[in-house]
Design a protein around this motif. Structure first.
Motif, PDB file in Angstrom:
ATOM      1  N   UNK A 111       0.886  -1.230   0.113  1.00  0.00           N
ATOM      2  CA  UNK A 111      -0.109  -0.015  -0.052  1.00  0.00           C
ATOM      3  C   UNK A 111       0.884   1.306  -0.053  1.00  0.00           C
ATOM      4  N   UNK A 112       1.942   1.217   0.876  1.00  0.00           N
ATOM      5  CA  UNK A 112       2.663   2.330   1.096  1.00  0.00           C
ATOM      6  C   UNK A 112       3.656   2.723  -0.423  1.00  0.00           C
ATOM      7  N   UNK A 146      -2.526   1.630  10.307  1.00  0.00           N
ATOM      8  CA  UNK A 146      -1.610   2.417   9.467  1.00  0.00           C
ATOM      9  C   UNK A 146      -1.484   3.754  10.258  1.00  0.00           C
ATOM     10  N   UNK A 147      -0.214   4.163  10.419  1.00  0.00           N
ATOM     11  CA  UNK A 147      -0.095   5.426  11.404  1.00  0.00           C
ATOM     12  C   UNK A 147       1.319   6.204  11.155  1.00  0.00           C
ATOM     13  N   UNK A 165      -3.428   6.736   0.031  1.00  0.00           N
ATOM     14  CA  UNK A 165      -3.334   5.419   0.053  1.00  0.00           C
ATOM     15  C   UNK A 165      -4.663   4.742   0.066  1.00  0.00           C
ATOM     16  N   UNK A 166      -5.688   5.123   0.504  1.00  0.00           N
ATOM     17  CA  UNK A 166      -6.851   4.692   0.682  1.00  0.00           C
ATOM     18  C   UNK A 166      -7.827   4.861  -0.411  1.00  0.00           C
ATOM     19  N   UNK A 170      -1.359   2.415  -6.139  1.00  0.00           N
ATOM     20  CA  UNK A 170      -1.165   1.871  -7.577  1.00  0.00           C
ATOM     21  C   UNK A 170      -0.744   0.345  -7.582  1.00  0.00           C
ATOM     22  N   UNK A 171      -0.119  -0.096  -6.196  1.00  0.00           N
ATOM     23  CA  UNK A 171       0.061  -1.488  -6.253  1.00  0.00           C
ATOM     24  C   UNK A 171       1.075  -1.956  -7.525  1.00  0.00           C
TER      25      UNK A 171
END
Length: 958
Positions: A111-112, A146-147, A165-166, A170-171
């Protein structure tokens, strides 16, 4: 995802006080129906609900429900220099498809790595790091969190990165193999860890139809393309199915007003798609009758000696207001005379007894567990311990359901909530985002303290399930006989059903045992002490005489009925000989064991007691909490130390614990072992190897430990640091009484401070060790030769830049290792900079060559640094240093390190800020070229060679 450690955290790592953890969490699951899930409030319901907070909490709270169904809690703290954000998604490893085990965890990594708006991988992380922040994520069984935290005035831009991200990750497929390797490295790091092995065995011995039965971390084998199951397709399908706004909970903590925080939440999160999904549930039990009534034997890699009994219980999370689990935990974990724990310790069968309750661990069911750390005698008498646990539970059933315990617990929890300390922003953000799935909005802050009424039927309903026939008894040691390997891990186990004869024998033995339930706690009082005027903003010396020195500081921000006292028996001989060092450790351990009941009783009354060795290996006593009982506790602790009687049995048990802990060092994760070696090698004296220490411990006699005890009493300086709600007179009286009780004799001018090596220009110290875990680790550290605070400030800023880039390049882009980073700290005030890597796929020669190349190439990056970027980082670092303490203890102990190091100006913070303000780009280039490249200091290189690389050489060091 392993977070990049801040300079402070990495400094703690150097000192061996911080544990490394990956992003996969073993946090108790909450998949089953929870109180919050049964509610379906409207926007008005949420926004009109007041969040109940402690009168001691000056933060402002509110909750909102965005039109897309995303719920958020907003926390305003005007005094905070940082902002913290957490977003929890209600899906975890329990929802992994059978075709891609570890998919939830893998998604957390992927995700990041870029979004449609911000396609560059790690662009968000670079932004956070550039503002002296931290970021991380973890995957649990029922949620993913996630934080991040950074300088408060950068919150808007950070949320723009984070929220995307949410919306539109792009994955990018080009990073798939890299993150598969990252997940694989994380798995590899834990495959020889006994805790992970037992966690996996817990799943293997659960209901085969339950998702806990499956492997959840993921590795290269499980996360791969398969016939009919392509990893990239499954990744997107998982995200599209579960990552919905109405399955997310957000928390934002900042110094912005409530209106401003609401506007930020709406601006950045209202456009996240709402797929109107139901939070996924697990509708099969984790433990059925088939998994009950059995022994589970675990052969450990470390030298562990444990026995624990696990009782399956139905999920009663919805009963949190009446807390039947907390009530029973209070009774069974007591260490008062006659209780289960105290008797097992007195009989020499146990070192400690504890308990835990996780009612929704599997979703619709969970466990109530009693843990026993065994002595060698206990290991040979496990049936006696099993009988004792069952017998004590029978006593609880017969006499333990008593309203007087409810009244005592309720009073304690009410006082604790009234005086509760604020959590640090990041901790509060992560806790509240997760708790929003578990509790009504109104009770997010007080849920742990609410005790509405005495509910005997609820307590009895839990007790009814705690029967021998339903128990699962875990036998955990390196001598257990096992017959099954643990898939994906380096462990083994065996399972055997109870026999009727065993159950009968336990009952027969138990009938002859006599226990007592805990009495009323005489250390608890609901009457607060008067608040003392805060006259000392910095520590003031109140006592300076033969035998004792005492200092007092008053909290300026948090003026409450709390206090912190630390008493330090300062000695100068523990490192003179290995026998003295061993004797010091054994003496401290025996004394601590003798104080178990008192420490437990005080802790329940809101007073924590710490009994450890200080840096000089003298006894340290620390007390924190409500002040009224503290002087009496200090007197009792010191009297008991003076009058301590040592027996041969005490020594045998202490030796066993000490030798076991030292021997287990070889089983620690590689990077931990490497940093531990750094700490050992940099001692000025007393840097004996583990093997030498173990040999000395095995030979030491009772007379030697007794002699060391006498020497401590005869030859010490009593050093006292007091902070909080104490008057000058009370501290002087306490110091006078303490010195008389101990017979303190040395003058303050004779205080001894533990010393480190003196770094030498051009010096190189190389250490090579073979370790049991499979991975390699390398730590490359550079220490300056001048005690220079300006250089420490320069390296602090250098690390803020360097750590991001080395992580991005060696970990994200090249997958050289999973644990990758740098650190800036000080070694006895000598400036220090280091880089470190733990790898599962690279030999030490190649690893050192790549780290050297990155180190040399980084000079060009540093030369290209924009001045504005440096100024932004400086401002962020300074803001964090000047941040108002989050709670009473943080403020009370902010000068403690200066006290320990006898730096009585108590101006560390001000001097660091002044040094940071003066740093220029030229300073960074100069210190980097001289210290890190030119090696105009001492270089220490520690190489830990893992079991998978035994046939590969250590790296040469020039």
């Amino acid at each position: 995802m392993l977070k990049r450690y801040s300079a402070v955290a990495a400094g703690l790592l150097l000192l061996g006080t911080m544990s490394l953890v990956g992003c996969e969490s073993t946090r108790p699951s909450s998949v089953g129906q929870s109180p919050a899930q049964s509610l379906q409030p409207s926007i008005a319901d949420i926004e009109n609900t007041a969040i109940i907070k402690s009168p001691n909490d000056d933060r402002q709270y509110s909750a909102i429900l965005l039109p897309n169904g995303l719920q958020a809690v907003l926390v305003t703290d005007p005094a905070s220099e940082v902002a913290a954000v957490s977003l929890a998604v209600g899906v975890g490893s329990y929802q992994d498809p059978d075709s891609q085990l570890g998919l939830a965890h893998y998604l957390e990594h992927m995700l990041f790595l870029g979004t449609e708006k911000y396609p560059e991988p790690n662009s968000f992380q670079k932004f956070v790091d550039g503002n002296a922040g931290v970021w991380n994520a973890y995957t649990a069984r029922d949620h993913t969190n996630y934080f991040f935290q950074l300088k408060a005035d950068q919150l808007d831009q950070a949320l723009d990165f984070f929220s995307d991200y949410f919306r539109a990750p792009t994955f990018d497929p080009q990073y798939s193999d890299k993150e598969r390797n990252a997940v694989n490295s994380e798995w590899s790091m834990g495959r020889t860890n006994d805790s992970w092995i037992m966690y996996r065995i817990s799943g293997l011995t659960s209901n085969p139809a339950h998702p806990a039965h499956r492997f959840t971390t993921g590795n290269l084998e499980t996360l791969s393309d398969k016939p009919g199951a392509l990893l990239q397709d499954d990744l997107r399908a998982f995200y599209n199915r579960y990552y919905s706004a109405n399955n997310m909970k957000l928390t934002i903590v900042g110094n912005q007003s409530q209106a401003q925080l609401k506007a930020l939440a709406e601006k950045h999160f209202a456009s996240i798609p709402n797929k109107n999904i139901k939070r996924p549930q697990v509708d099969v039990p984790g433990l059925t009758r088939a998994e009950e009534g059995q022994h589970i034997y675990v052969k450990t890699l470390k030298d562990l000696k444990q026995l624990f009994i696990e009782f399956p219980i139905t999920d009663n999370s919805a009963l949190w207001p009446v807390k039947p689990n907390g009530y029973l935990h209070y009774l069974i974990s007591s260490e008062e005379p006659g209780t289960l724990g105290e008797q097992l310790r007195r009989e020499g069968l146990a070192n400690s007894v504890s308990a835990s309750v996780s009612p929704d661990e599997y979703g619709m069911d969970g466990t109530f567990s009693v843990y026993v750390e065994l002595t060698e005698k206990g290991l040979s008498n496990k049936n006696q311990i099993i009988s004792s646990i069952f017998a004590y539970i029978d006593l609880m059933k017969a006499k333990g359901v008593d309203e007087r315990y409810y009244r005592e617990i309720k009073a304690m929890w009410e006082k604790d909530f009234a005086n509760v300390e604020k959590q640090p922003p990041l901790q509060q953000a992560t806790d509240l985002s997760y708790k929003q799935f578990e509790y009504p909005v109104a009770n997010l802050l007080n849920s742990d303290y609410v005790y509405e009424r005495f509910d005997a039927s609820a307590i009895k309903a839990v007790l009814k399930q705690l029967t021998p026939a339903r128990a699962r008894i875990w036998h955990v040691s390196k001598t257990e006989v096992t017959d099954q390997p643990v898939p994906y891990y380096e462990g083994s186990y065996a399972v055997k059903k109870f026999t009727p004869a065993e159950v009968k024998a336990w009952a027969k033995t138990g009938k002859a045992l006599q226990f007592k339930l805990p009495p009323e706690n005489d250390l608890f009082t609901d009457k607060p002490a008067p608040i003392v005027a805060a006259t000392h903003s910095k520590p003031q010396q109140l006592v300076n005489q033969q035998g004792v020195e005492a200092w007092l500081v008053h909290n300026q921000h948090f003026q409450e009925d709390k206090g912190f006292i630390e008493l330090n028996l300062n000695i100068d001989f523990a490192y003179n000989a290995i026998d003295q060092l061993v004797a010091a450790n054994l003496l401290a351990d025996i004394y601590k064991m003798h104080q178990t009941s008192l420490v437990d009783r005080a802790g329940r009354a809101g007073i924590s007691i710490g009994l450890e060795l200080n840096a000089e290996k003298g006894q340290n006593f620390s007390i924190y909490g409500y002040t009224e009982k503290q002087p009496g506790l200090v007197h009792t602790l010191l009297q008991d130390y003076v009058a301590l009687t040592l027996s041969a049995d005490d020594l045998a048990k202490a030796k066993d614990r000490f030798v076991k802990n030292i021997a287990n060092n070889k089983k620690e994760i590689p990077i931990r072992q490497a940093f531990n070696r750094f700490g050992l090698l940099t001692r000025a004296k007393g840097n004996w190897s583990d093997a030498e220490v173990i040999a000395a411990a095995e030979k030491i006699t009772l007379a030697q430990v007794q002699a060391h005890h006498k020497a401590v009493l005869a030859n010490h300086l009593l050093r006292i640091y007091a902070a909080g709600n104490f008057t000058d007179d009370s501290v002087v009286a306490l110091a006078t009484d303490a010195a008389q009780t101990l017979g303190s004799s040395k003058a303050p001018a004779q205080r001894y401070l533990a010393q480190s090596i003196t770094p030498k220009t051009g010096g190189v110290l190389v250490d090579q060790l073979d370790i049991d875990p499979t991975d390699n680790a390398l730590v490359d550290i550079y220490v300056g030769t001048q005690k220079d605070l300006k250089q420490q400030a320069q390296l602090m800023l250098l690390n803020g830049l360097f750590s991001t880039d080395i992580f991005t390049q060696l970990r994200t882009n090249e997958q050289l290792g999973y644990v990758v980073g740098s650190t800036a700290s000080a070694l006895n005030d000598y400036p220090l900079f280091g880089l470190y890597v733990q790898t599962t796929n690279t030999d030490l020669v190649s690893l050192k060559a790549r780290m050297d190349k990155f180190r040399k190439d980084y000079l060009a990056t540093l030369k290209a640094l924009e001045p504005a970027q440096l100024e932004q980082l400086k401002a962020a670092e300074i803001a964090q240093i000047l941040q108002k303490p989050n709670d009473y203890r943080a403020e009370a102990t902010q000068h403690l390190q200066d006290f320990k190091e006898a730096k009585f100006s108590f101006d560390r913070k001000e001097r660091v800020v002044a040094a940071l303000q003066q740093v220029t780009k030229a300073d960074l280039l100069n210190i980097y070229q001289q210290l890190v490249l030119g090696k105009q200091g001492q270089n220490l290189v520690i190489q830990a060679r893992g079991a998978n690389f035994k046939n590969k050489p250590f790296a040469p060091v020039k």
